[in-house]
Structures are given as C-alpha cells and as structure tokens.
Scaffold this active site. Sequence first.
Site, PDB file in Angstrom:
ATOM      1  N   ARG A  46       0.855  -1.201   0.000  1.00  0.00           N
ATOM      2  CA  ARG A  46       0.000   0.000   0.000  1.00  0.00           C
ATOM      3  C   ARG A  46       0.883   1.241   0.000  1.00  0.00           C
ATOM      4  O   ARG A  46       0.607   2.225  -0.658  1.00  0.00           O
ATOM      5  CB  ARG A  46      -0.964   0.006   1.193  1.00  0.00           C
ATOM      6  CG  ARG A  46      -1.711   1.336   1.302  1.00  0.00           C
ATOM      7  CD  ARG A  46      -2.968   1.345   2.205  1.00  0.00           C
ATOM      8  NE  ARG A  46      -2.950   0.423   3.297  1.00  0.00           N
ATOM      9  CZ  ARG A  46      -2.217   0.565   4.423  1.00  0.00           C
ATOM     10  NH1 ARG A  46      -1.442   1.620   4.586  1.00  0.00           N
ATOM     11  NH2 ARG A  46      -2.279  -0.350   5.362  1.00  0.00           N
ATOM     12  N   TYR A  98     -16.422  16.856 -15.429  1.00  0.00           N
ATOM     13  CA  TYR A  98     -16.662  15.417 -15.568  1.00  0.00           C
ATOM     14  C   TYR A  98     -17.725  14.997 -14.540  1.00  0.00           C
ATOM     15  O   TYR A  98     -17.621  15.352 -13.354  1.00  0.00           O
ATOM     16  CB  TYR A  98     -15.343  14.664 -15.351  1.00  0.00           C
ATOM     17  CG  TYR A  98     -15.514  13.175 -15.355  1.00  0.00           C
ATOM     18  CD1 TYR A  98     -15.755  12.480 -16.540  1.00  0.00           C
ATOM     19  CD2 TYR A  98     -15.455  12.441 -14.176  1.00  0.00           C
ATOM     20  CE1 TYR A  98     -15.935  11.112 -16.542  1.00  0.00           C
ATOM     21  CE2 TYR A  98     -15.631  11.073 -14.168  1.00  0.00           C
ATOM     22  CZ  TYR A  98     -15.865  10.407 -15.361  1.00  0.00           C
ATOM     23  OH  TYR A  98     -16.045   9.056 -15.356  1.00  0.00           O
ATOM     24  N   ASP A 170      -7.206  18.967 -14.091  1.00  0.00           N
ATOM     25  CA  ASP A 170      -7.487  17.635 -14.615  1.00  0.00           C
ATOM     26  C   ASP A 170      -7.052  17.643 -16.081  1.00  0.00           C
ATOM     27  O   ASP A 170      -7.697  18.269 -16.925  1.00  0.00           O
ATOM     28  CB  ASP A 170      -8.991  17.348 -14.471  1.00  0.00           C
ATOM     29  CG  ASP A 170      -9.396  15.967 -14.975  1.00  0.00           C
ATOM     30  OD1 ASP A 170      -8.662  15.390 -15.806  1.00  0.00           O
ATOM     31  OD2 ASP A 170     -10.461  15.476 -14.554  1.00  0.00           O
ATOM     32  N   LYS A 195      -7.692   6.671 -19.399  1.00  0.00           N
ATOM     33  CA  LYS A 195      -7.988   7.196 -20.733  1.00  0.00           C
ATOM     34  C   LYS A 195      -6.716   7.181 -21.587  1.00  0.00           C
ATOM     35  O   LYS A 195      -6.221   6.110 -21.895  1.00  0.00           O
ATOM     36  CB  LYS A 195      -8.609   8.592 -20.601  1.00  0.00           C
ATOM     37  CG  LYS A 195      -9.670   8.703 -19.476  1.00  0.00           C
ATOM     38  CD  LYS A 195     -10.919   7.897 -19.726  1.00  0.00           C
ATOM     39  CE  LYS A 195     -11.848   7.787 -18.517  1.00  0.00           C
ATOM     40  NZ  LYS A 195     -12.260   9.011 -17.883  1.00  0.00           N
TER      41      LYS A 195
HETATM   42  C1  LIG Z   1     -12.778   9.446 -16.627  1.00  0.00           C
HETATM   43  C2  LIG Z   1     -12.492  10.790 -16.087  1.00  0.00           C
HETATM   44  C3  LIG Z   1     -12.305  10.999 -14.718  1.00  0.00           C
HETATM   45  C4  LIG Z   1     -12.482   9.880 -13.703  1.00  0.00           C
HETATM   46  O1  LIG Z   1     -11.487   8.910 -13.831  1.00  0.00           O
HETATM   47  P1  LIG Z   1     -11.713   7.352 -13.477  1.00  0.00           P
HETATM   48  O2  LIG Z   1     -10.416   6.748 -13.851  1.00  0.00           O
HETATM   49  O3  LIG Z   1     -12.877   6.883 -14.278  1.00  0.00           O
HETATM   50  O4  LIG Z   1     -11.996   7.313 -12.008  1.00  0.00           O
HETATM   51  C5  LIG Z   1     -12.001  12.274 -14.280  1.00  0.00           C
HETATM   52  N1  LIG Z   1     -11.887  13.302 -15.150  1.00  0.00           N
HETATM   53  C6  LIG Z   1     -12.057  13.141 -16.475  1.00  0.00           C
HETATM   54  C7  LIG Z   1     -11.908  14.315 -17.378  1.00  0.00           C
HETATM   55  C8  LIG Z   1     -12.362  11.890 -16.983  1.00  0.00           C
HETATM   56  O5  LIG Z   1     -12.547  11.752 -18.302  1.00  0.00           O
END
Ligand SMILES: *Cc1c(COP(=O)(O)O)cnc(C)c1O
Length: 380
Positions: A46, A98, A170, A195
């Site tokens: 962890r 998001y 983000d 992504k």
């Molecule tokens: C998918 C996404 C998230 C969340 O991420 P997860 O890996 O699904 O928890 C946050 N911000 C954006 C812009 C995203 O596309």
Amino acid sequence: MKFNTKTIHGGQKHDPAYGAVMPPIYQTSTYAQSTPGGHKGFEYSRTHNPTRQALENAFASIENGTYGLAFASGLAAIDAVIKLLKPGDEVISTNDLYGGTYRLFTKVFEGFGVKFHFIGMENADKVESYVNENTKLIWAETPTNPMMNIIDIKALAEVAKKHNILLGVDNTFATPYLQQPLDLGADIVMHSATKYLGGHSDVVMGALVVKDEALAERLYFIQNASGAVCGPQDSFLVLRGIKTLHVRMQRHCENGKKVAEYLANHPKIEKVYWPGFESHPNHEVAKAQMKDFGGMISFVTKGNDYDEAIRIVENMKIFTLAESLGGVESLSGHPASMTHASIPKEEREKTGVVDALIRLSVGIEDADDLIADLEQAIGS
Ligand SMILES: *Cc1c(COP(=O)(O)O)cnc(C)c1O
C-alpha cells in the site's frame, strides 16, 4: 530529455536484479526484512511497490513535475486532493465538469462541509470574484468534458498565486503531449490514466503530479493513509501505455481534425465543438497552451432530437457506444443519458449538454473508415 524520449525513458532504470528492460510486475504485498526495519526501501505494497514506483516516476517525468502518485482510479486521485482540505474550506470549480467529479464533490465532500462553486472559467476575473478567505483550491478541467471549452491555465495560475490558493488541473483530455499544466503555473496535475495514458481501454487508474515537496509529502501521506492505490499489474499496463503516448496522440489529433471538419460540413449537423476551429470561442488560448487540438469532439444534430441522437449512436459500427475515452479504438457517447446522467437536466442544459449532444473519442484507425461510419450512421 525532450517529451517523446521521456515517454519511453523518463524516470526509468533497468531492473537491478537481472537487467530486465521493462520493470517486472512485483506481484507482492510485502517484503522480507533482515531485522525489524532492515529492508530495501519497500515494506508493504500500500505504501510502496517497485512497479508502481516506476510508473509514478514516469508520471512525474512526462508532466515535467518532481513527484508522481498513482491511484486506483482518476476519482481516487481527485479524492486525495480534496482530502487536503478541511470543513469550511471552499473550492472553485468549472460548471462543465466530468460527471463523476461533480458527484464526488456534491454527494460526498459537501457532506463533510467543503463548499464548491461551479462556474464558467473562461474568464479569470470572474474566477477571482469568487475567491474569499476560505478558498483553498481552484479545480479546472481543460478542454472540458464534453463541451470542449478551453480554460486559460496561466491566467488561473496568476489568480491562484495572488491569493495563495492551490490550482489543480485535470489534464485527462489533453494529456502532457498537448499541454503541461505545471509549466503553466498549476500546482497539481491530475489524470484519469484510464484514458489516454493507459490508452488501450484495459485498465482503470488515476495519477497526480506535483513539484512542491511539502505538497507531495502530504499527498503521499493521504495516498498511504486512505489506501486507494493501484496494483502492480495495472501499473505495468499504464507504464507500457505511456511509451506510445506521443505516437498515439499524434494520430488522435490528425484523425480528430479530419472528423471535426467532416462533421462541420455535414448538412444535418447544427454545431461541432472542437478547439481546433478558429470559430471556437477560446481558440487563441487553445493555440497558445496546447500543441495540437486532440481527438475529442462533441456535436449536436439539427432539431436537437433525443431519439435521433440515440439512433445515430446505435447505428455506428466502428465507433463503439461506450463510456470512457482515450483508447486506440474510437468510441461514441451520449452524455445526457450516460456520463452526465447524474447531473440534473436543468444544470446540464445550462452548460450545453442538450439531448442531442453526441461525444466522440476519435481513435487511431484509418480516418476514411471513421468518416464512412459517421456517414452511414448520421445519414444525409
Ligand atoms: C474518466 C475521467 C475521470 C475519472 O477517472 P476514473 O479513472 O474513471 O476514475 C475524471 N476526469 C475526467 C476528465 C475523466 O474523463
């Protein structure tokens, strides 16, 4: 080291045991100690794991940061950032966020007394007008999801510095190939590595990168204390994904441009949202802070008909109707019923997420095949 080299070598060492070029998957929860405390830097997975650490070093390198942290998901990474705050603290965030982030902020952290302001962030003066003595964090996404608004990171960083507030970005949609928020003055950059960084739709993961040592220490503390870490197998997959990030992104951008231009000239289409168009309201900011314009595109058909939008996404054959984005394969989505279903209709329509909005994650297939697929699904 320049960016393309960093995606492959950044923060990496060959395995000291056998010289393996790729870091081994250290599928272990614990590490032998010769005497209490006598270990080789790893005690419990962890806290630290060698495969995860190799990935965290790669995250730091590609974002021009100093410290990288890997989490079990993008939302777990954002969760760790908000845990820097305490009840009574305020956050200024985008109104075009998001959906899962919006849900985390409003349904979890508002319950712990953190206050969120959701506003349009295209104008930094407007953002500044929401700052008060309780404001501790500005949280931005650019391009935004799914409206592809562009927020000026440098202008927000000036507001944040002036008032001694943290700025988190983000960077999931842009990736460090297109923009590097820390270089533009942000304090924290975050990714859903699920992504583009992973890039193959086979893993869920999150990332944070910072430069400041004290901030990194606090985040490492939260990462270990809350425990939302990712496993070694997933770390290996994302590390492998990052090695081709630059070539994938180059093709995502080329295909994105072709698809956006095709849609913009289509007689049945009302509007196409893509920051590469000169007509995009913040095209100049996009040009200044991004290297190219990416493969994320949203569009609305004429008449704004819900059923027609559903029919189009059902009819696509190469574009797969699915949540998520950023993989090598093209995906389509219907935000109103999918990613943004958790946002009330009046709220989402205020930001442009209307019934007929369709979002595309343009993959790296042949652009001609993608356009032919759109042609048959949309009709003429
Ligand atoms: C998918 C996404 C998230 C969340 O991420 P997860 O890996 O699904 O928890 C946050 N911000 C954006 C812009 C995203 O596309």
